[in-house]
Design an enzyme around this catalytic site. Structure first.
Site, PDB file in Angstrom:
ATOM      1  N   LYS A 271      -7.131 -10.709 -10.455  1.00 43.95           N
ATOM      2  CA  LYS A 271      -7.062 -12.106 -10.005  1.00 43.95           C
ATOM      3  C   LYS A 271      -6.963 -13.045 -11.198  1.00 43.95           C
ATOM      4  CE  LYS A 271      -9.197 -12.796  -6.152  1.00 43.95           C
ATOM      5  NZ  LYS A 271     -10.431 -12.677  -5.400  1.00 43.95           N
TER       6      LYS A 271
ATOM      7  N   ARG B  60     -15.506 -16.115  -8.176  1.00 40.92           N
ATOM      8  CA  ARG B  60     -14.786 -15.012  -7.528  1.00 40.92           C
ATOM      9  C   ARG B  60     -14.841 -13.780  -8.407  1.00 40.92           C
ATOM     10  NH1 ARG B  60      -9.034 -18.020  -7.199  1.00 40.92           N
ATOM     11  NH2 ARG B  60      -8.667 -16.817  -5.315  1.00 40.92           N
TER      12      ARG B  60
ATOM     13  N   GLY C 118     -15.877  -3.616  -1.580  1.00 40.59           N
ATOM     14  CA  GLY C 118     -17.255  -3.581  -2.048  1.00 40.59           C
ATOM     15  C   GLY C 118     -17.546  -4.585  -3.135  1.00 40.59           C
TER      16      GLY C 118
ATOM     17  N   MET D 222     -17.814  -8.394  -4.876  1.00 41.44           N
ATOM     18  CA  MET D 222     -18.438  -9.586  -4.313  1.00 41.44           C
ATOM     19  C   MET D 222     -17.413 -10.519  -3.677  1.00 41.44           C
ATOM     20  SD  MET D 222     -20.762 -12.553  -6.027  1.00 41.44           S
ATOM     21  CE  MET D 222     -19.415 -13.700  -6.183  1.00 41.44           C
TER      22      MET D 222
ATOM     23  N   ARG E  83      -0.746 -12.112  -5.614  1.00 42.48           N
ATOM     24  CA  ARG E  83      -0.872 -10.690  -5.931  1.00 42.48           C
ATOM     25  C   ARG E  83       0.287  -9.998  -5.254  1.00 42.48           C
ATOM     26  NH1 ARG E  83      -6.208  -9.707  -2.200  1.00 42.48           N
ATOM     27  NH2 ARG E  83      -5.271 -10.419  -0.282  1.00 42.48           N
TER      28      ARG E  83
ATOM     29  N   HIS F 283      -7.777  -9.325   8.333  1.00 46.16           N
ATOM     30  CA  HIS F 283      -8.229  -8.145   7.603  1.00 46.16           C
ATOM     31  C   HIS F 283      -7.682  -6.868   8.229  1.00 46.16           C
ATOM     32  CE1 HIS F 283     -11.156  -4.869   6.882  1.00 46.16           C
ATOM     33  NE2 HIS F 283     -11.079  -5.311   5.650  1.00 46.16           N
TER      34      HIS F 283
ATOM     35  N   ARG G 243      14.862  34.155   7.038  1.00 52.74           N
ATOM     36  CA  ARG G 243      13.869  35.131   6.605  1.00 52.74           C
ATOM     37  C   ARG G 243      13.700  36.191   7.686  1.00 52.74           C
ATOM     38  NH1 ARG G 243       7.762  33.341   5.784  1.00 52.74           N
ATOM     39  NH2 ARG G 243       7.825  33.329   8.055  1.00 52.74           N
TER      40      ARG G 243
ATOM     41  N   GLU H 128       6.150  35.459  -3.298  1.00 52.18           N
ATOM     42  CA  GLU H 128       4.867  34.963  -2.793  1.00 52.18           C
ATOM     43  C   GLU H 128       3.716  35.890  -3.149  1.00 52.18           C
ATOM     44  OE1 GLU H 128       5.249  34.649   1.488  1.00 52.18           O
ATOM     45  OE2 GLU H 128       6.708  36.281   1.517  1.00 52.18           O
TER      46      GLU H 128
ATOM     47  N   SER I 164      13.073  32.351  -3.360  1.00 52.62           N
ATOM     48  CA  SER I 164      12.476  31.186  -2.717  1.00 52.62           C
ATOM     49  C   SER I 164      10.968  31.339  -2.839  1.00 52.62           C
ATOM     50  CB  SER I 164      12.902  31.127  -1.255  1.00 52.62           C
ATOM     51  OG  SER I 164      12.251  30.064  -0.616  1.00 52.62           O
TER      52      SER I 164
ATOM     53  N   GLY J 195       7.487  31.113  -1.848  1.00 54.43           N
ATOM     54  CA  GLY J 195       6.681  30.847  -0.664  1.00 54.43           C
ATOM     55  C   GLY J 195       5.305  30.439  -1.153  1.00 54.43           C
ATOM     56  N   THR J 196       5.164  29.157  -1.438  1.00 53.03           N
ATOM     57  CA  THR J 196       3.966  28.740  -2.171  1.00 53.03           C
ATOM     58  C   THR J 196       2.706  28.699  -1.313  1.00 53.03           C
ATOM     59  OG1 THR J 196       4.721  26.470  -1.889  1.00 53.03           O
ATOM     60  CG2 THR J 196       5.105  27.501  -4.026  1.00 53.03           C
ATOM     61  N   ASN J 197       2.827  28.803   0.004  1.00 54.45           N
ATOM     62  CA  ASN J 197       1.594  28.913   0.802  1.00 54.45           C
ATOM     63  C   ASN J 197       0.917  30.239   0.483  1.00 54.45           C
ATOM     64  OD1 ASN J 197       2.486  26.564   1.899  1.00 54.45           O
ATOM     65  ND2 ASN J 197       2.873  27.378   3.947  1.00 54.45           N
ATOM     66  N   ASP J 198       1.667  31.348   0.653  1.00 57.61           N
ATOM     67  CA  ASP J 198       1.085  32.655   0.366  1.00 57.61           C
ATOM     68  C   ASP J 198       0.863  32.865  -1.131  1.00 57.61           C
ATOM     69  OD1 ASP J 198       0.700  33.421   2.906  1.00 57.61           O
ATOM     70  OD2 ASP J 198       2.396  34.810   3.027  1.00 57.61           O
TER      71      ASP J 198
ATOM     72  N   CYS K 209       9.876  26.972  -0.535  1.00 58.27           N
ATOM     73  CA  CYS K 209       9.874  26.721   0.903  1.00 58.27           C
ATOM     74  C   CYS K 209       8.462  26.593   1.466  1.00 58.27           C
ATOM     75  CB  CYS K 209      10.640  27.812   1.633  1.00 58.27           C
ATOM     76  SG  CYS K 209       9.861  29.428   1.510  1.00 58.27           S
TER      77      CYS K 209
ATOM     78  N   TYR L  61      16.410  23.504  -5.550  1.00 56.59           N
ATOM     79  CA  TYR L  61      16.129  22.679  -4.371  1.00 56.59           C
ATOM     80  C   TYR L  61      14.672  22.844  -3.954  1.00 56.59           C
ATOM     81  CZ  TYR L  61      16.095  27.024  -1.766  1.00 56.59           C
ATOM     82  OH  TYR L  61      15.754  28.270  -1.331  1.00 56.59           O
TER      83      TYR L  61
HETATM   84  P1  ADP Z   1     -10.179 -12.616  -1.823  1.00 55.54           P
HETATM   85  O1  ADP Z   1     -10.133 -11.708  -2.985  1.00 55.54           O
HETATM   86  O2  ADP Z   1     -10.987 -12.120  -0.697  1.00 55.54           O
HETATM   87  O3  ADP Z   1      -8.824 -13.103  -1.432  1.00 55.54           O
HETATM   88  P2  ADP Z   1     -10.543 -15.143  -3.115  1.00 55.54           P
HETATM   89  O4  ADP Z   1     -11.288 -15.148  -4.382  1.00 55.54           O
HETATM   90  O5  ADP Z   1      -9.093 -15.220  -3.208  1.00 55.54           O
HETATM   91  O6  ADP Z   1     -11.005 -13.886  -2.300  1.00 55.54           O
HETATM   92  O7  ADP Z   1     -11.101 -16.370  -2.306  1.00 55.54           O
HETATM   93  C1  ADP Z   1     -11.364 -16.434  -0.956  1.00 55.54           C
HETATM   94  C2  ADP Z   1     -10.915 -17.775  -0.433  1.00 55.54           C
HETATM   95  O8  ADP Z   1     -11.451 -18.836  -1.184  1.00 55.54           O
HETATM   96  C3  ADP Z   1      -9.426 -17.914  -0.496  1.00 55.54           C
HETATM   97  O9  ADP Z   1      -8.943 -18.385   0.728  1.00 55.54           O
HETATM   98  C4  ADP Z   1      -9.178 -18.905  -1.564  1.00 55.54           C
HETATM   99  O10 ADP Z   1      -8.067 -19.670  -1.254  1.00 55.54           O
HETATM  100  C5  ADP Z   1     -10.450 -19.722  -1.558  1.00 55.54           C
HETATM  101  N1  ADP Z   1     -10.718 -20.265  -2.887  1.00 55.54           N
HETATM  102  C6  ADP Z   1     -11.008 -19.571  -3.994  1.00 55.54           C
HETATM  103  N2  ADP Z   1     -11.131 -20.374  -5.061  1.00 55.54           N
HETATM  104  C7  ADP Z   1     -10.925 -21.635  -4.618  1.00 55.54           C
HETATM  105  C8  ADP Z   1     -10.907 -22.910  -5.234  1.00 55.54           C
HETATM  106  N3  ADP Z   1     -11.097 -23.054  -6.541  1.00 55.54           N
HETATM  107  N4  ADP Z   1     -10.666 -23.983  -4.462  1.00 55.54           N
HETATM  108  C9  ADP Z   1     -10.457 -23.826  -3.143  1.00 55.54           C
HETATM  109  N5  ADP Z   1     -10.458 -22.668  -2.504  1.00 55.54           N
HETATM  110  C10 ADP Z   1     -10.690 -21.566  -3.224  1.00 55.54           C
HETATM  111 MG    MG Z   2      -7.781 -14.143  -2.178  1.00 57.78          MG
HETATM  112 MG    MG Z   3       4.602  34.077   3.437  1.00 53.25          MG
END
Ligand code: ADP
Ligand code: MG
Ligand code: MG
Length: 907
Positions: free
Chosen positions: A28, A98, A107, A109, A353, A476, A638, A778, A797, A799-802, A865, A885
């Site tokens: 990011k 962020r 996972g 934050m 991204r 999501h 075969r 094989e 050929s 026969g990579t399973n066997d 194969c 092949y």
């Molecule tokens: P994620 O990785 O889940 O996309 P982000 O870090 O992009 O999380 O942020 C989540 C939301 O917060 C996004 O919709 C983003 O547009 C908003 N956001 C992040 N930073 C700012 C900021 N400086 N001003 C306004 N909105 C923000």
């Molecule tokens: Mg985002």
């Molecule tokens: Mg075989």
């Protein structure tokens, strides 16, 4: 003393980093820096590098020397740039915090917005904006996010505080809404929001035992630590383990000045893809939500506007957005997934991204093909190469999934957003854990959720498809499902889910856990029961892509096909030959099996010959069908491979039958004598053929040496069929393959006999055909003595399973469920060698056999194969060791064509 740089500034058209610095700035942050340098409107901020996080972990949660000073310096810079100060009651700076790892992972934050607010600074915010309602809206969001993200902890861990979870605050908010008699967040007035904030703070104090932290610098420290800690969350850890991402990379922290999409109707926030994420069409795709902040648009709290409608409502902003989108796409040479906010009519870009991981395979293929043709990926061939390299086998795989049969007369019971294409049939489950356990029990399941969050992701993989009640094409559920190639219908508002009693309803229709439904992610439909599906077809862009891939690859792509219809599918997908046609399937068909059994149980040579004479026309006609379809291309057939008892009833079943009939015979005074004798004879025959270890028993070429009549019949059928189609004008290239040889003499003896048979058959047909005679490699001994074997064989050929079974000394059927998976989990084996060819062991043997075989027979044709023939990594290896092949199942042919091109281009 030069000290290590930990903090990087971006803003006012310049940044101290770039997209190349992903490892230090996280994905990011690196892109925020890059966009700033490109001159895009990005709110300024600074990035704490991943190095600081790595240090934090190496030193028991201590910050490195100089970090705090560097943060202060950059904060001051940010305050200057914004003309505001963190914690200033007159003119406060608010920031977002962020997380940003080098590789995006679950996972980590969640983002905290509006950090810096407290009872004092809110006064300044109201003064700045003259908008009390907005200020309290920002404040209540901040308290909720901060509590949930920083302090609520992880379920199942000692730091877990469920009372601080987001949904508890949402419940409090809903109470106020109810009291005020409104349903939408935006309808709550300033007074109401003030009330919400005070209840939030009260609730916080009760749950946490302390006042909500009011010092902005303390808030910032808390948040920074929480980002660092999230690197070590159980989910992030297990994700890194699965993906082999090193633990010592660390995550960056992005601190950025806030811009506000929730200040009124000339404000809003949106998420877009630079191209349609479903089809790949060159139009913006996504949603815009007025008067909203942050994740509102993704969460689907209110009805957002499809981005194309924004064009009519806000043409100037739309054009500006489109310009930035095109700029970013051209710069990054890939579809982009962009987050933006509009504050009082001004557009800000908050994130970009690659959109590739969350677009459909179809969209990715179309986008890259179009971009190559438009010269966006480089000139001419260079651009086409780039497109081929960018598109992954999984993208192609996604297009090869079944679709609802258009002829099926099924009526949908509900319609939602077509979030990820393909049809899926399964029984309904309502929790990700149920999806996991039901799938383990061998069921196909559809995961049904009100909406999904990162906590649900483990339920996606085992599910056939996903159905959600809330959220749209950029929700999501949609993003994750598309990324995984799972069909998904999202935002199906017609269904109403009752999680407590595990059912959902649509009007009077009730669908309970365990009921079967079909979802059509291509159209967004939901059906009751199982709806018929049809096999996939190739799109024009896929055909174009594969024709480019063909021009780059050296490795041939053949197919494993036993029937004309499979051969036809494979040929339409671009197969250049049949690398394995198994003849024993033909023996298994209902009308033939009794004849095959007669042949096996025959007591005399004449009896056996009679049965074989009856089988011959069946086999001949099978081959005629395949030769016709494969006109002009080689077909490797075969000869019989499995042990003969596989064609007879199972031993324990026979035992039961014999007991049953002998009792009945006794009871009814001998009326069942005939049946009893039949079963007893069969039992005796099966017993005489029983083997301790059938995989290493009387099978393969050994059968032909013991009972040559069978393979003689097969060769007569092959050559006769070839002569017959040749007379029709078919260009026929049969290749006869002997399985399971270990010693060259096995092949020599067999071959000598069969060459005679072939000669005879051609004489009878009064014509000749060119045919090849080769063997499957094989057994390790055959590979070790490849130079000898190649003197007698026209082709090998693998026969990579066997071969994998015999090289490892592991029986696949016994191992996969019992210990092989554990080997992979424990890291004893990096991957399942039956899925991805073991290059160091099996591969070494293959490489040697190819080299030695070609020494004595330079014209030797060599292929593979086993199932590995359809696995991209194994295909790369086959290219590297110079095979002619790979042969794979029909639906893998397009994938293999692409993978073979990748292997060549990466050389
Ligand atoms: P994620 O990785 O889940 O996309 P982000 O870090 O992009 O999380 O942020 C989540 C939301 O917060 C996004 O919709 C983003 O547009 C908003 N956001 C992040 N930073 C700012 C900021 N400086 N001003 C306004 N909105 C923000
Ligand atoms: Mg985002
Ligand atoms: Mg075989």
């Amino acid at each position: 003393m030069s000290e290590q740089k930990y903090v990087y500034f971006f803003g006012e058209g310049k940044a101290e980093g770039s997209a190349e610095m992903r490892d230090e700035l996280g994905g990011k942050g690196a892109n925020l820096a890059e966009m700033t340098n490109l001159g895009l409107p990005v709110p300024p901020g600074y990035i704490v590098s991943t190095k600081a996080c790595a240090y934090y972990y190496q030193h028991d949660g201590k910050y490195p020397d100089g970090l705090e000073e560097q943060v202060e310096e950059n904060l001051t810079k940010l305050e200057k740039a914004m003309g505001k100060k963190l914690g200033d009651p007159e003119n406060p700076l608010l920031v977002s915090v962020r997380s940003g790892a080098p590789v995006s992972m679950p996972g980590m934050m969640d983002t905290i917005l509006n950090l810096g607010l407290n009872d004092e600074t809110i006064k300044g915010l109201i003064k700045q904006t003259k908008n009390e309602r907005f200020a309290y809206d920002a404040y209540r969001r901040f308290i909720m996010m901060f509590s949930d993200v920083v302090l609520a902890g992880d379920e199942g861990r000692p730091n877990y505080r469920p009372e601080l979870k987001r949904h508890r605050f949402e419940e409090l908010f809903d109470e106020v809404k109810k009291e005020k008699g409104v349903s939408l967040d935006t309808d709550v007035d300033a007074e109401g929001l003030k009330e919400v904030v005070s209840r939030f703070k009260e609730h916080f104090k009760k749950a946490y035992g302390e006042e909500f932290p009011s010092d902005p610098r303390e808030q910032l420290r808390f948040a920074t630590n929480a980002v660092f800690e999230s690197w070590n969350s159980p989910r992030a850890n297990s994700f890194r383990k699965i993906k082999s991402i090193p633990d010592n990379l660390g995550t960056a922290v992005n601190v950025q000045a806030m811009v506000f999409g929730n200040m009124g109707d000339d404000c809003g926030t949106g998420v877009i893809f630079t191209r349609d994420a479903i089809t790949g069409d060159n139009v913006l795709y996504g949603n815009y939500l007025g008067n909203a902040q942050g994740e509102d648009v993704v969460a689907g709290i209110r009805q957002s506007m499809p981005i194309l409608e924004m064009k009519a409502v806000m043409p100037v902003l739309y054009d500006e957005l489109q310009e930035h989108a095109q700029r970013l796409e051209k710069h990054y040479r890939a579809i982009q997934d962009i987050e933006f906010t509009v504050e009082k009519g001004r557009l800000f870009i908050l994130q970009t991204r690659s959109g590739v991981p969350t677009a459909t395979g179809r969209a990715v293929i179309k986008a890259f093909v179009d971009m190559a043709e438009d010269g966006l990926l480089g000139k001419g061939e260079a651009g086409r190469q780039q497109a081929v390299l960018e598109i992954q086998p999984d993208h192609v795989d996604q297009l090869l999934h079944p679709q609802i049969d258009p002829k099926a007369k099924a009526k949908p019971i509900a319609k939602g957003v077509n979030a990820s294409p393909g049809a899926a049939v399964g029984t309904v489950v309502f929790t990700p854990d149920d999806a996991v356990s039901e799938a383990k029990a061998g069921k196909n399941v559809i995961l049904v959720r009100p909406e999904t969050t990162p906590d649900d992701v483990h339920g996606f993989a085992p599910a056939q498809g996903i159905l959600t009640q809330i959220g749209g094409a950029t929700s999501h559920a949609a993003l994750v499902a598309r990324g995984m190639g799972k069909p998904c219908v999202a935002g199906c508002g017609q269904i109403s889910i009752d999680l407590a009693s595990k059912k959902f309803t649509i009007g009077d229709i009730v669908v309970k856990e365990g009921d079967t439904i079909t979802i059509d992610g291509t159209k967004g439909n939901v059906y009751l029961g199982k709806v018929p599906t049809i096999p996939p077809e190739m799109t024009d862009e896929l055909k174009k892509l594969l024709s480019w891939a063909d021009s780059f690859r050296r490795l041939g792509v053949w197919t494993n096909a036993d029937y004309p219809r499979d051969a036809k599918v494979a040929r339409d997908f671009g197969a250049e030959g049949i690398g394995l046609c198994r003849t024993e399937h033909m023996f298994m068909e209902t009308e033939r099996l009794p004849v095959v059994q007669d042949m096996i149980l025959a007591k005399t040579a004449e009896e056996r010959q009679t049965a074989l004479d009856r089988l011959l026309p069946f086999q001949r006609d099978d081959f005629i069908g395949i030769f016709r379809v494969m006109d002009g291309l080689p077909v490797i057939i075969r000869l019989i491979d499995p042990p003969l008892h596989e064609f007879l009833p199972a031993h324990d079943k026979l035992l039961k039958d014999v007991t049953k009939f002998s009792m009945a015979n006794h009871q009814f005074g001998g009326v069942f004598a005939e049946e009893l004798k039949e079963k007893e004879d069969m039992l005796r025959a099966v017993e005489s053929m029983r083997e301790m270890n059938p995989m290493l028993g009387l099978r393969g070429c050994r059968l032909g040496l013991v009972m040559p009549e069978i393979i003689e019949m097969q060769v007569r059928a092959i050559i006769t069929a070839a002569c017959m189609v040749k007379k029709e004008g078919v260009d026929v290239h049969p290749e006869i393959m002997i399985p399971l040889i270990g010693h060259v003499n096995e092949l020599k003896v067999t071959k000598d006999k069969l060459v005679e048979v072939a000669k005879q058959a051609m004489e009878e047909q009064k014509t000749t055909v060119d045919y090849k005679f080769g063997t499957m490699i094989e057994i390790p001994r055959a590979a070790l003595t490849a130079d000898d074997v190649a003197e007698v064989a026209d082709f090998f050929s693998f026969g990579t399973n066997d071969l994998t079974q015999t090289v490892f000394g592991i029986s696949r059927d016994d191992a996969e469920g019992k210990f092989l998976m554990r080997y992979v989990e424990q890291g004893i084996l990096e991957r399942n060698p039956f899925q991805t060819l073991d290059r160091d062991g099996v591969g070494k043997l293959i490489k040697m056999a190819v080299e030695n075989g070609r020494k004595t027979n330079p014209k030797l044709e060599v292929g593979i194969c086993g199932e590995h023939g359809g696995d991209p990594s194994s295909i790369e290896f086959c290219h590297q060791v110079g095979l002619n092949y790979v042969s794979c199942s029909p639906f893998r042919v397009p994938i293999a064509r692409l993978a073979a091109a990748h292997a060549r281009l990466k050389e």
